[in-house]
Scaffold this motif. Structure first.
Motif, PDB file in Angstrom:
ATOM      1  N   ALA A   1       0.800  -1.292   0.007  1.00 48.19           N
ATOM      2  CA  ALA A   1       0.010  -0.153   0.075  1.00 48.19           C
ATOM      3  C   ALA A   1       0.851   1.194  -0.117  1.00 48.19           C
ATOM      4  O   ALA A   1       0.549   2.334  -0.507  1.00 48.19           O
ATOM      5  N   ARG A   2       2.180   1.322   0.750  1.00 50.21           N
ATOM      6  CA  ARG A   2       3.081   2.262   0.731  1.00 50.21           C
ATOM      7  C   ARG A   2       3.573   2.512  -0.671  1.00 50.21           C
ATOM      8  O   ARG A   2       3.693   3.763  -1.060  1.00 50.21           O
ATOM      9  N   ALA A   3       3.787   1.520  -1.256  1.00 48.47           N
ATOM     10  CA  ALA A   3       4.583   1.518  -2.669  1.00 48.47           C
ATOM     11  C   ALA A   3       3.517   2.035  -3.491  1.00 48.47           C
ATOM     12  O   ALA A   3       3.952   2.924  -4.498  1.00 48.47           O
TER      13      ALA A   3
ATOM     14  N   ALA B   1      -5.826  11.114 -11.925  1.00 43.96           N
ATOM     15  CA  ALA B   1      -4.356  10.921 -11.044  1.00 43.96           C
ATOM     16  C   ALA B   1      -4.630  11.222  -9.706  1.00 43.96           C
ATOM     17  O   ALA B   1      -4.222  10.569  -8.657  1.00 43.96           O
ATOM     18  N   LYS B   2      -5.410  12.351  -9.394  1.00 40.88           N
ATOM     19  CA  LYS B   2      -5.684  12.438  -7.962  1.00 40.88           C
ATOM     20  C   LYS B   2      -6.574  11.683  -7.121  1.00 40.88           C
ATOM     21  O   LYS B   2      -6.324  11.356  -6.149  1.00 40.88           O
ATOM     22  N   GLN B   3      -7.503  10.983  -7.954  1.00 38.98           N
ATOM     23  CA  GLN B   3      -8.215   9.960  -7.305  1.00 38.98           C
ATOM     24  C   GLN B   3      -7.468   8.714  -7.161  1.00 38.98           C
ATOM     25  O   GLN B   3      -7.815   7.986  -6.218  1.00 38.98           O
TER      26      GLN B   3
ATOM     27  N   ALA C   1      -4.981   5.336  -2.829  1.00 35.56           N
ATOM     28  CA  ALA C   1      -3.754   4.630  -2.380  1.00 35.56           C
ATOM     29  C   ALA C   1      -3.511   5.137  -0.949  1.00 35.56           C
ATOM     30  O   ALA C   1      -3.247   4.437   0.116  1.00 35.56           O
ATOM     31  N   ARG C   2      -4.042   6.292  -0.693  1.00 39.34           N
ATOM     32  CA  ARG C   2      -3.629   7.003   0.864  1.00 39.34           C
ATOM     33  C   ARG C   2      -4.715   6.341   1.599  1.00 39.34           C
ATOM     34  O   ARG C   2      -4.221   5.968   2.790  1.00 39.34           O
TER      35      ARG C   2
END
Length: 360
Positions: free
Chosen positions: A111-113, A142-144, A149-150
Motif C-alpha cells: 500500500a505504501r509503494a 491521477a488525484k483519485q 492509495a492513501r
C-alpha cells in the motif's frame, strides 16, 4: 431433755427486745461487680422485620471480567502470565508467530509503494497539464488514484493499531496484552499451542476481583418476600465471623429449569480479595412488615426445658425469671407474643449465668 427444757424456759422468759424477730434477708443480692457488668435493655414495641435464609455462591462480577480472544492465528511462542498472577494494563501475556501478521505487513508495504507511485504519477500529470499536454480528466484521475492509495495506507495503519504492530518490518509476531489490570483467573494456552483461524476459545480471562457477585437461590414459595433493593447480609464458610452487607441489584425473571429456583444477584465489594469465585455463601434477607410487636435483643433469651425465659430486672434484690413466647427473630432482635410489657427492663448480656444463680 432437762437442758432443752431449761433453755426453752430461758428463751420464753427473755426480754421483748431479745425476742424480737429479725427482718428476713433477701434470697438473692446482686454484687456490685456483677451489677456493673450487667447490660440491660428496655422492652419496646417495634415494627416486625422478617428474615429469609438463602444459600448461594460467589461469582465473578461480569462487568469487571475481560475475556481475551486471539485476533490472529498462529503458534504461541511465549507465555508470560500464569494462573492467579496479577497483571497490569498493557502487560504482554503471550506472543504468537503468525502468518496473518506477515500477510498484513506485506499488504502494508504494498500500500505504501502504491501510494508513492500514485503521488509520482500525480506530480507528472500536473506538469503535463500545466504544459497543455494532459487533459483535466487525466489530472482528476491521477488525484483519485492518490486518494485511493492513501486510504489503503490509512486502513493498514488502523489494522496495525488493532494488532499492535505498527511497524512494517521485523518478525511476524503478535503480542497478546492485558486490556486492564487484574488477576489471571483462566489460562488456556502454553508454549507451542496452535491457534487455528476458526478458534473461538479464550486465551486468558482477567478479573480485578475488587467486587464480586453472590448469586442466591430463592424457592418458589419465598419469591414474594424478595425484591430488588432489599438489604442482604452474606457470610461464608471460610470466614464465618465476617459479615458482608449488600443489596439485591437483580432478581431473575424466570426460574432455573433444572433446580426450579429463582436466582437473585447481590454485588459486594471485596476488600483484600477475600471472597473467591465458587465459594459457598449464606445469604440473609431482611424486610419490614406492617406488624408491630414487643421486641428484645435475642441475646436476652434463655432456652431451657423446651421453654424460653428472660430475666426481668426490678432492682438488685429483685430479678424475676419470666417465661416468654417468641414469634420470630431478625438481625439480632426477637419479637415476642406474650410474657413482657413495654418499658420493662431485661438482662441482655450473658443472662444464662444469672439464670442458673437464680434458679438453683
Amino acid at each position: 431433755m432437762l437442758l432443752a427444757l431449761v433453755s426453752a424456759g430461758l428463751t420464753s422468759c427473755s426480754s421483748p427486745d431479745t425476742n424480737k424477730a429479725a427482718a428476713p434477708e433477701p434470697s438473692f443480692v446482686l454484687t456490685d461487680s456483677l451489677l456493673n457488668r450487667l447490660q440491660l435493655d428496655t422492652v419496646r414495641r417495634a415494627p416486625m422485620r422478617a428474615e429469609l435464609k438463602l444459600t448461594g455462591k460467589v461469582a465473578y462480577d461480569e462487568e469487571h471480567v475481560n475475556k481475551i480472544f486471539p485476533l490472529v492465528s498462529g503458534i504461541v511462542t511465549k507465555v508470560n502470565a500464569s494462573l492467579g498472577q496479577y497483571v497490569k494494563a498493557g502487560q504482554v501475556l503471550a506472543e504468537l508467530e503468525s502468518s496473518d501478521i506477515a500477510g498484513f505487513r506485506n499488504e502494508s508495504t504494498a500500500a505504501r509503494a502504491t501510494l508513492a507511485t500514485a503521488q509520482r504519477a500525480l506530480a507528472s500529470t500536473q506538469e503535463l497539464y500545466q504544459g497543455g499536454l494532459a487533459s483535466e480528466r487525466e489530472l482528476e484521475e491521477a488525484k483519485q488514484e492518490v486518494l485511493k492509495a492513501r486510504a489503503e495506507v490509512q486502513r493498514n495503519q488502523a489494522v496495525g493499531n488493532i494488532y499492535g504492530t505498527r511497524s512494517a518490518n521485523g518478525p511476524s509476531r503478535y503480542q497478546v496484552k492485558a486490556p486492564e489490570a487484574g488477576f489471571v483467573v483462566e489460562k488456556a494456552v502454553n508454549p507451542r499451542t496452535l491457534i487455528r483461524p476458526d478458534n473461538d476459545q479464550t486465551m486468558f480471562t482477567i478479573s480485578d476481583l475488587k467486587s464480586v457477585w453472590v448469586t442466591a437461590n430463592v424457592f418458589e414459595d419465598d419469591i414474594a418476600q424478595v425484591q430488588p433493593g432489599q438489604q442482604a447480609t452474606v457470610t461464608t464458610l471460610a470466614f464465618p465471623g465476617k459479615k458482608y452487607q449488600g443489596t439485591i441489584d437483580n432478581a431473575y425473571s424466570a426460574l432455573d429449569p433444572e433446580s426450579k429456583v429463582m436466582k437473585v444477584r447481590i454485588r459486594l465489594k471485596n476488600p483484600g480479595n477475600l471472597l473467591k469465585p465458587e465459594m459457598f455463601a449464606n445469604v440473609t434477607l431482611t424486610s419490614h412488615t406492617d406488624s408491630v410487636m414487643l421486641s428484645v435483643p435475642s441475646s436476652a433469651l434463655v432456652f431451657e426445658r423446651s421453654r424460653n425465659f428472660v430475666l426481668v430486672f426490678h432492682d438488685r434484690n429483685n430479678i424475676e425469671t419470666r417465661t416468654v413466647t417468641p414469634t420470630s427473630s431478625a438481625d439480632g432482635v426477637t419479637y415476642l407474643r406474650t410474657g413482657l410489657k413495654p418499658g420493662e427492663r431485661v438482662v441482655s448480656k450473658d443472662p444464662l449465668l444469672l439464670y442458673h444463680a437464680l434458679n438453683k
